[in-house]
Design a protein around this motif. Sequence first.
Motif, mmCIF file in Angstrom:
data_model
loop_
_atom_site.group_PDB
_atom_site.id
_atom_site.type_symbol
_atom_site.label_atom_id
_atom_site.label_comp_id
_atom_site.label_asym_id
_atom_site.label_seq_id
_atom_site.Cartn_x
_atom_site.Cartn_y
_atom_site.Cartn_z
ATOM 1 N N TYR A 192 37.481 36.715 45.155
ATOM 2 C CA TYR A 192 38.200 37.894 44.723
ATOM 3 C C TYR A 192 36.916 38.891 44.048
ATOM 4 O O TYR A 192 37.163 39.998 44.165
ATOM 5 C CB TYR A 192 39.241 37.618 43.715
ATOM 6 C CG TYR A 192 40.369 36.538 44.192
ATOM 7 C CD1 TYR A 192 40.841 36.634 45.519
ATOM 8 C CD2 TYR A 192 41.003 35.614 43.272
ATOM 9 C CE1 TYR A 192 41.811 36.141 46.025
ATOM 10 C CE2 TYR A 192 41.998 34.849 43.622
ATOM 11 C CZ TYR A 192 42.384 35.030 45.090
ATOM 12 O OH TYR A 192 43.661 34.389 45.485
ATOM 13 N N TYR A 193 36.096 38.215 43.483
ATOM 14 C CA TYR A 193 35.180 39.049 42.521
ATOM 15 C C TYR A 193 34.110 38.466 42.904
ATOM 16 O O TYR A 193 33.549 37.168 43.087
ATOM 17 C CB TYR A 193 35.310 39.148 41.082
ATOM 18 C CG TYR A 193 36.756 39.808 40.662
ATOM 19 C CD1 TYR A 193 36.567 41.225 40.393
ATOM 20 C CD2 TYR A 193 37.874 39.013 40.706
ATOM 21 C CE1 TYR A 193 37.939 41.816 40.068
ATOM 22 C CE2 TYR A 193 38.971 39.790 40.366
ATOM 23 C CZ TYR A 193 39.031 41.119 39.906
ATOM 24 O OH TYR A 193 40.376 41.736 39.657
ATOM 25 N N PHE A 194 32.807 39.146 42.773
ATOM 26 C CA PHE A 194 31.173 38.725 43.101
ATOM 27 C C PHE A 194 30.306 39.520 42.323
ATOM 28 O O PHE A 194 30.485 40.795 42.252
ATOM 29 C CB PHE A 194 31.012 38.717 44.657
ATOM 30 C CG PHE A 194 30.887 39.745 45.238
ATOM 31 C CD1 PHE A 194 29.478 40.510 45.391
ATOM 32 C CD2 PHE A 194 31.890 40.639 45.995
ATOM 33 C CE1 PHE A 194 29.239 41.517 45.948
ATOM 34 C CE2 PHE A 194 31.582 41.896 46.477
ATOM 35 C CZ PHE A 194 30.551 42.204 46.542
ATOM 36 N N LEU A 195 29.181 38.884 41.937
ATOM 37 C CA LEU A 195 28.224 39.684 41.315
ATOM 38 C C LEU A 195 26.867 38.784 41.677
ATOM 39 O O LEU A 195 27.103 37.649 41.402
ATOM 40 C CB LEU A 195 28.455 39.653 40.014
ATOM 41 C CG LEU A 195 27.445 40.697 39.396
ATOM 42 C CD1 LEU A 195 27.378 42.295 39.607
ATOM 43 C CD2 LEU A 195 27.607 40.537 37.660
ATOM 44 N N PHE A 223 31.807 43.082 37.706
ATOM 45 C CA PHE A 223 31.769 42.532 39.180
ATOM 46 C C PHE A 223 32.305 43.369 40.264
ATOM 47 O O PHE A 223 32.893 44.462 40.014
ATOM 48 C CB PHE A 223 32.810 41.240 39.147
ATOM 49 C CG PHE A 223 32.202 40.143 38.167
ATOM 50 C CD1 PHE A 223 31.908 38.797 38.895
ATOM 51 C CD2 PHE A 223 31.792 40.129 36.976
ATOM 52 C CE1 PHE A 223 31.422 37.759 38.350
ATOM 53 C CE2 PHE A 223 31.320 38.959 36.440
ATOM 54 C CZ PHE A 223 31.077 37.690 36.948
ATOM 55 N N ASN A 224 32.021 43.066 41.524
ATOM 56 C CA ASN A 224 32.517 43.874 42.731
ATOM 57 C C ASN A 224 33.596 43.051 43.122
ATOM 58 O O ASN A 224 33.847 42.101 43.291
ATOM 59 C CB ASN A 224 31.364 43.711 43.860
ATOM 60 C CG ASN A 224 29.976 44.237 43.289
ATOM 61 O OD1 ASN A 224 29.949 45.530 43.114
ATOM 62 N ND2 ASN A 224 29.252 43.653 43.297
ATOM 63 N N ARG A 225 34.693 43.900 43.101
ATOM 64 C CA ARG A 225 35.962 43.486 43.613
ATOM 65 C C ARG A 225 36.208 43.458 44.931
ATOM 66 O O ARG A 225 35.731 44.494 45.777
ATOM 67 C CB ARG A 225 37.215 44.128 42.864
ATOM 68 C CG ARG A 225 38.567 43.841 43.133
ATOM 69 C CD ARG A 225 39.855 44.443 42.505
ATOM 70 N NE ARG A 225 41.047 43.759 42.691
ATOM 71 C CZ ARG A 225 42.185 44.097 41.954
ATOM 72 N NH1 ARG A 225 41.951 45.348 41.075
ATOM 73 N NH2 ARG A 225 43.223 43.360 42.130
ATOM 74 N N ILE A 226 36.623 42.508 45.706
ATOM 75 C CA ILE A 226 37.003 42.603 47.213
ATOM 76 C C ILE A 226 38.364 43.120 47.533
ATOM 77 O O ILE A 226 39.568 42.462 46.867
ATOM 78 C CB ILE A 226 36.635 41.279 47.747
ATOM 79 C CG1 ILE A 226 35.263 40.764 47.361
ATOM 80 C CG2 ILE A 226 37.158 41.219 49.255
ATOM 81 C CD1 ILE A 226 35.038 39.264 47.999
ATOM 82 N N LEU A 270 24.301 33.735 41.931
ATOM 83 C CA LEU A 270 25.505 34.409 42.613
ATOM 84 C C LEU A 270 26.790 33.991 42.061
ATOM 85 O O LEU A 270 27.089 32.610 41.957
ATOM 86 C CB LEU A 270 25.635 33.735 44.142
ATOM 87 C CG LEU A 270 26.728 34.106 44.793
ATOM 88 C CD1 LEU A 270 27.015 35.850 45.037
ATOM 89 C CD2 LEU A 270 27.057 33.501 46.449
ATOM 90 N N CYS A 271 27.585 34.647 41.238
ATOM 91 C CA CYS A 271 28.637 34.578 40.652
ATOM 92 C C CYS A 271 29.941 35.290 41.299
ATOM 93 O O CYS A 271 30.120 36.052 41.716
ATOM 94 C CB CYS A 271 28.580 35.515 39.304
ATOM 95 S SG CYS A 271 27.056 35.291 38.222
ATOM 96 N N LEU A 272 30.667 34.195 41.406
ATOM 97 C CA LEU A 272 31.989 34.191 42.165
ATOM 98 C C LEU A 272 33.231 33.970 41.374
ATOM 99 O O LEU A 272 33.298 33.101 40.572
ATOM 100 C CB LEU A 272 31.889 33.445 43.353
ATOM 101 C CG LEU A 272 30.756 33.556 44.370
ATOM 102 C CD1 LEU A 272 30.831 32.695 45.516
ATOM 103 C CD2 LEU A 272 30.785 35.284 45.070
#
Length: 263
Positions: free
Chosen positions: A179-182, A260-263, A148-150
Motif C-alpha cells: 500500500y505504501y513504500f519507501l 512514504f509513497n502511496r500506491i 526497502l520499507c513496505l
Amino acid sequence: MANENPKDLYDQVCNNIYHQINGRGRLYKTIQIIVGEKQSHEQEKTKKICDYFGIKSYANKDEDKEIINDLLDGILKNASIDNVIANIAKVINKGVNMEWIFVAAAFTFVGLFLYKQTLDKKEQGKIKPAVQEIKEQPIFQPPIPADLCLVVPASIASNFINRSNLRIEEVTYLIDNAYYFLCTTVKVPDSKNEEYLKTTDETILPDSRREVYIRININDGGNMIDKKIPYYLKTNLPLQAQCTVKKLACLENLSGLEKFNRI
C-alpha cells in the motif's frame, strides 16, 4: 616540371638567406628564416627547434660555431651509416664563408628536429592503444546497500513471519502488494521514518485486517533509493542482490506514513 639541380638550389637558398644574417644569434636567425618565422612575434617553431639543440638568440659567432662543431662531430662519426648526412657534412667543411656554414647547419638542425617529431609520433602511436585499453576498463564500485520499507496486508506478510532471507521474486511480490513504500539509505529508516510509526507486538495472522510494516535490507540496492514508482523499484532490483528482513511488525494505524509513497 624540370628537375632542380641540388647544387643550384643550395646556392639559390643560401644566397637568399646569406644577406639576412648578421650580428648575434646568426644560427637562430637562420632557423627563423627557414621555418618562415622571421616576421612572426610568437616564433613557436623556431623556439622549439633552438631550445632542443641549445641554440640561443643572443649567441655570438663562437658560441654558434661550437654548437655546429658538435653537430659535425656527430655527423662524421656516423658517416658510414648515413651517406646523405655525410655529404652535407662535407659541404659544410668546404664552406669558406662562415655564413654558408650557418645556413647548411641550420637546415640540418631543422631536418633533424622534424625527423625526431616523426619518430616521437610513431612511438606515441604504439603506446596509445595500450592507454586506451586501460581507460576502457570498468572502474569497480562497491555495492550501495538500501532499505526497502513496505506496508502490506497481514494476509501477505504472514507468509514471511519466520523468514530472514528473501528471494528476488518474493521481494517483487511484496512490492506488487504494498500500500505504501519507501526506499532509502540504510540509516534513514531507523532515525527518521520508523520513529513515527505505531507498531504493535501482536501476531501477524493471515486473516487479520491489519497492515504490516516490513523493512528489507538490500545489499546492492543503490539504484532503488528514492524511486517513487513501484515499477522502477523492481527494474532496479539486482537479480543477484541479497535481501534480508530487518523488521516485521503490525501497525496500530496508518499514522507516520507521510514520507512514504502511496500506491
